[in-house]
Design a protein around this motif. Sequence first.
Motif, PDB file in Angstrom:
ATOM      1  N   GLY A   1      -6.577   4.920   7.741  1.00 60.11           N
ATOM      2  CA  GLY A   1      -6.062   4.873   9.051  1.00 60.11           C
ATOM      3  C   GLY A   1      -5.464   3.697   9.562  1.00 60.11           C
ATOM      4  N   MET A   2      -4.885   2.966   8.647  1.00 55.26           N
ATOM      5  CA  MET A   2      -4.108   1.756   8.977  1.00 55.26           C
ATOM      6  C   MET A   2      -2.757   1.662   8.423  1.00 55.26           C
ATOM      7  SD  MET A   2      -7.079  -0.982   7.789  1.00 55.26           S
ATOM      8  CE  MET A   2      -6.620  -2.571   8.594  1.00 55.26           C
ATOM      9  N   SER A   3      -1.748   1.165   9.223  1.00 52.80           N
ATOM     10  CA  SER A   3      -0.348   1.286   8.881  1.00 52.80           C
ATOM     11  C   SER A   3      -0.021   0.416   7.930  1.00 52.80           C
ATOM     12  CB  SER A   3       0.408   1.216  10.544  1.00 52.80           C
ATOM     13  OG  SER A   3       0.466   0.013  10.798  1.00 52.80           O
TER      14      SER A   3
ATOM     15  N   GLN B   1     -19.059   0.175   5.379  1.00 49.11           N
ATOM     16  CA  GLN B   1     -19.861   0.149   6.723  1.00 49.11           C
ATOM     17  C   GLN B   1     -18.866   0.012   7.859  1.00 49.11           C
ATOM     18  OE1 GLN B   1     -20.645  -2.090   9.412  1.00 49.11           O
ATOM     19  NE2 GLN B   1     -21.477  -0.522  10.616  1.00 49.11           N
ATOM     20  N   PRO B   2     -17.876  -0.999   7.770  1.00 51.98           N
ATOM     21  CA  PRO B   2     -16.947  -1.076   8.860  1.00 51.98           C
ATOM     22  C   PRO B   2     -16.108   0.407   9.263  1.00 51.98           C
ATOM     23  CG  PRO B   2     -17.040  -3.016   7.670  1.00 51.98           C
ATOM     24  CD  PRO B   2     -17.749  -1.957   6.702  1.00 51.98           C
ATOM     25  N   MET B   3     -15.921   1.162   8.195  1.00 54.99           N
ATOM     26  CA  MET B   3     -15.225   2.333   8.222  1.00 54.99           C
ATOM     27  C   MET B   3     -16.039   3.631   8.378  1.00 54.99           C
ATOM     28  SD  MET B   3     -11.773   1.812   6.045  1.00 54.99           S
ATOM     29  CE  MET B   3     -10.732   0.567   6.416  1.00 54.99           C
ATOM     30  N   ASP B   4     -17.512   3.557   8.178  1.00 55.51           N
ATOM     31  CA  ASP B   4     -18.331   4.396   7.703  1.00 55.51           C
ATOM     32  C   ASP B   4     -17.799   5.466   6.864  1.00 55.51           C
ATOM     33  OD1 ASP B   4     -20.691   5.765   8.408  1.00 55.51           O
ATOM     34  OD2 ASP B   4     -19.747   6.971   9.984  1.00 55.51           O
TER      35      ASP B   4
ATOM     36  N   ASP C   1      -8.734 -10.795   7.552  1.00 53.41           N
ATOM     37  CA  ASP C   1      -8.091 -10.446   8.925  1.00 53.41           C
ATOM     38  C   ASP C   1      -7.795  -9.150   9.042  1.00 53.41           C
ATOM     39  OD1 ASP C   1      -8.172 -13.129   9.362  1.00 53.41           O
ATOM     40  OD2 ASP C   1      -6.029 -13.498   8.330  1.00 53.41           O
ATOM     41  N   ALA C   2      -7.526  -8.255   7.825  1.00 53.00           N
ATOM     42  CA  ALA C   2      -7.083  -6.836   7.794  1.00 53.00           C
ATOM     43  C   ALA C   2      -8.216  -6.043   8.042  1.00 53.00           C
ATOM     44  CB  ALA C   2      -6.328  -6.474   6.304  1.00 53.00           C
ATOM     45  N   TYR C   3      -9.426  -6.333   7.485  1.00 53.76           N
ATOM     46  CA  TYR C   3     -10.546  -5.734   7.845  1.00 53.76           C
ATOM     47  C   TYR C   3     -11.454  -6.237   8.751  1.00 53.76           C
ATOM     48  CZ  TYR C   3      -8.549  -3.595   3.403  1.00 53.76           C
ATOM     49  OH  TYR C   3      -7.878  -2.871   2.513  1.00 53.76           O
ATOM     50  N   GLY C   4     -11.311  -7.050   9.468  1.00 54.52           N
ATOM     51  CA  GLY C   4     -12.356  -7.801  10.275  1.00 54.52           C
ATOM     52  C   GLY C   4     -13.318  -7.897   9.705  1.00 54.52           C
ATOM     53  N   THR C   5     -13.605  -8.698   8.701  1.00 59.26           N
ATOM     54  CA  THR C   5     -14.879  -8.996   8.087  1.00 59.26           C
ATOM     55  C   THR C   5     -14.967 -10.528   7.683  1.00 59.26           C
ATOM     56  OG1 THR C   5     -14.015  -8.669   5.672  1.00 59.26           O
ATOM     57  CG2 THR C   5     -15.277  -6.956   6.981  1.00 59.26           C
TER      58      THR C   5
ATOM     59  N   VAL D   1       0.690  -1.374   0.039  1.00 62.11           N
ATOM     60  CA  VAL D   1      -0.085  -0.062  -0.049  1.00 62.11           C
ATOM     61  C   VAL D   1       0.857   1.148  -0.008  1.00 62.11           C
ATOM     62  CG1 VAL D   1      -1.939  -1.163   1.259  1.00 62.11           C
ATOM     63  CG2 VAL D   1      -0.180   0.024   2.433  1.00 62.11           C
ATOM     64  N   ASN D   2       0.084   2.326  -0.338  1.00 61.78           N
ATOM     65  CA  ASN D   2       1.153   3.514  -0.320  1.00 61.78           C
ATOM     66  C   ASN D   2       0.742   4.361   0.774  1.00 61.78           C
ATOM     67  OD1 ASN D   2      -1.279   4.510  -1.018  1.00 61.78           O
ATOM     68  ND2 ASN D   2      -0.478   5.915  -2.786  1.00 61.78           N
ATOM     69  N   PRO D   3       1.504   5.440   1.109  1.00 65.28           N
ATOM     70  CA  PRO D   3       1.399   6.372   2.295  1.00 65.28           C
ATOM     71  C   PRO D   3      -0.207   6.890   2.436  1.00 65.28           C
ATOM     72  CG  PRO D   3       3.432   6.721   1.636  1.00 65.28           C
ATOM     73  CD  PRO D   3       2.809   5.864   0.277  1.00 65.28           C
TER      74      PRO D   3
END
Length: 244
Positions: free
Chosen positions: A100-102, A143-146, A113-117, A91-93
Amino acid sequence: NLDYQIATNTRDEVGDLSRAIGDMARELKYTLVSRGKLAKEIIERTQAELALKEKEARLQSLFSNMTEGVALHEMVLNDEKQPVNYQIVDVNPQYENIVGMSRNSIIGKLATDAYGTAVAPYLNEYATVTLSGKPARMETYFQPMDKYFDISIVPWGENGFATIFTDITEQHAIWEAKSRLAAIVEFSAEGLIGRDLANKITSWNKAATDIFGYSEEEMMGQTNALLVPTGTTNEVSDMLKRIV
């Protein structure tokens, strides 16, 4: 001169020496030619590698400095070659800023796993692009990030895809507010007329049509002059007072 040959056909020591010197000259010439060819190949290969590194550096700079978020993924297939998940490769900066994820916390992880779905987000849409090789674009609410996202999906590598996206949550909120305001204006029982700084009409609702008898199409871009026919100034003035 390595092409010079000592001409002799004798079978004595002089002849043997002459032939030996000729063989040595030919071998030396071949060695020099081969070394020259090898040196040329090394130079050409080095130049190609430098050009490739320069190109990769430019691409990396573009990747790192894009205003859009970018993520590279590898599709995960089951035994039947059906997409079941995807792995985050890089991923890029700007991805980090938007999502909002490093980078370090998600590289190499499966999407679930990364997005919890329970199911990888937009797996069907991403799989379609990966398998067909045809890019696509979509606007969606996650929806998980609104958040609302505008996402471009492009094939990447043999079995991967890239997403290039922007956060359009703010724009979507503005659009919704404008839509609600437009609905209020359109269906208000009061005549509502919008004007610009030049006093030209920019909006005209149904109630204004009922009051003045002019349609929205007729009034757009007009001024109040059209609403004040000669000899009816007081009457129209009274009607204008009813306009909010």
